[in-house]
Design a protein around this motif. Structure first.
Motif: not given
Length: 279
Positions: A28-31, A184-185, A190-194, A196-202
């Motif tokens: 996951r490049k975005d993560l 800013l990121m 938060a606007i476009f990929k909310p 992603l915050f839940r997936e940070l724990r992975t």
């Protein structure tokens, strides 16, 4: 450019290639990108504590630089979704010193001697070869994404290098910039990929911490170097990270490196050596 600055920029190049390979090698490049930007924050707080407050005259550069960094990170993330490290990285990173040299000579009253200009011209030739290879072997989308990434690199390099000089503290300037960049990121995600915050724990905290610290230190060194030597020359030397990226791509990510690509890398390496001899 003094031996100390030269060695520091080479160290920065290695660190930069390392964290880019972490992003490219991630599923996951975005993560991976988001976790690295967030991991800048603890290191940046330490930098703020150790540095004087940047001069108020540099605040405009601070704001502009943070926006350009977000653009760079988003386009870099997208580029790695479509192309190999050994193809995207050289094109994106190599484009910036050529553009910076042109702008520095035309608008910033920077003078470079014949050897330094020759070095940048040789680096540009290697970049052009990489661009041709990327165009032949990748779709137009990956090429354009890498090109746009290179333009963002050019933009933030000029803004940050100038801002750090005005700020009077390279570390303080970049530390505050990193905090604003992260804010800013977070807003963007938060606007476009909310989700992603839940997936940070992975994401492995250790990997994120290493990637974040390496990324922060890599660019902090470059900003400091821009206060000690011409921005165009620092940028050109920093792109020796392309050499490290090629090695990582071949031996860690197991990408295929063609003779054409190796010739381009050799030209870039020659340019790097000349940039050291020219001062």
């Amino acid at each position: 450019m003094s031996p100390v600055v030269f060695s520091a920029v080479l160290c920065s190049a290695l660190l930069h290639a390392g964290w880019n390979s972490f992003v490219k090698g991630s599923a996951r490049k975005d993560l991976a990108t988001f976790s690295i930007v967030l991991a800048h924050v603890p290191v940046a707080i330490i930098g703020i504590m150790l540095s004087p407050t940047p001069d108020m005259a540099s605040m405009g550069y601070l704001a502009a630089g943070s926006v350009l960094h977000v653009g760079y990170q988003l386009f870099l993330m997208r580029s790695y979704m479509h192309g190999d490290l050994s193809q995207i990285y050289p094109l994106a990173r190599g484009l910036s010193p050529v553009l910076i040299t042109i702008i520095s000579l035309l608008f910033l009253n920077v003078s470079l001697n014949g050897i330094e200009l020759s070095a940048i011209a040789i680096i540009a030739t290697g970049i052009a070869m990489q661009a041709r290879s990327a165009w032949k072997n990748q779709n137009a989308q990956s090429f354009l994404l890498a090109f746009a990434t290179g333009c963002f690199i050019m933009g933030y390099s000029l803004v940050d290098g100038t801002g750090a000089r005005i700020a009077g503290t390279a570390l303080g300037f970049y530390s505050w910039l990193s905090i604003l960049n992260a804010v800013l990121m977070v807003i963007y995600m938060a606007i476009f990929k909310p989700g992603l915050f839940r997936e940070l724990r992975t994401v492995s905290p250790l990997n994120a911490a290493i990637g974040g610290a390496g990324s922060f230190c890599a660019y902090a060194i470059v900003i400091w170097a821009c206060t000690q030597a011409p921005i165009a020359l620092v940028s050109a030397l920093r792109e020796s990270s392309i050499l490290f990226a090629i090695l990582i791509a071949r031996f860690v990510l197991k990408e295929e490196i063609t003779r054409h690509r190796m010739l381009a890398v050799s030209l870039i390496a020659t340019g790097v050596v000349l940039s050291r001899l020219g001062h």
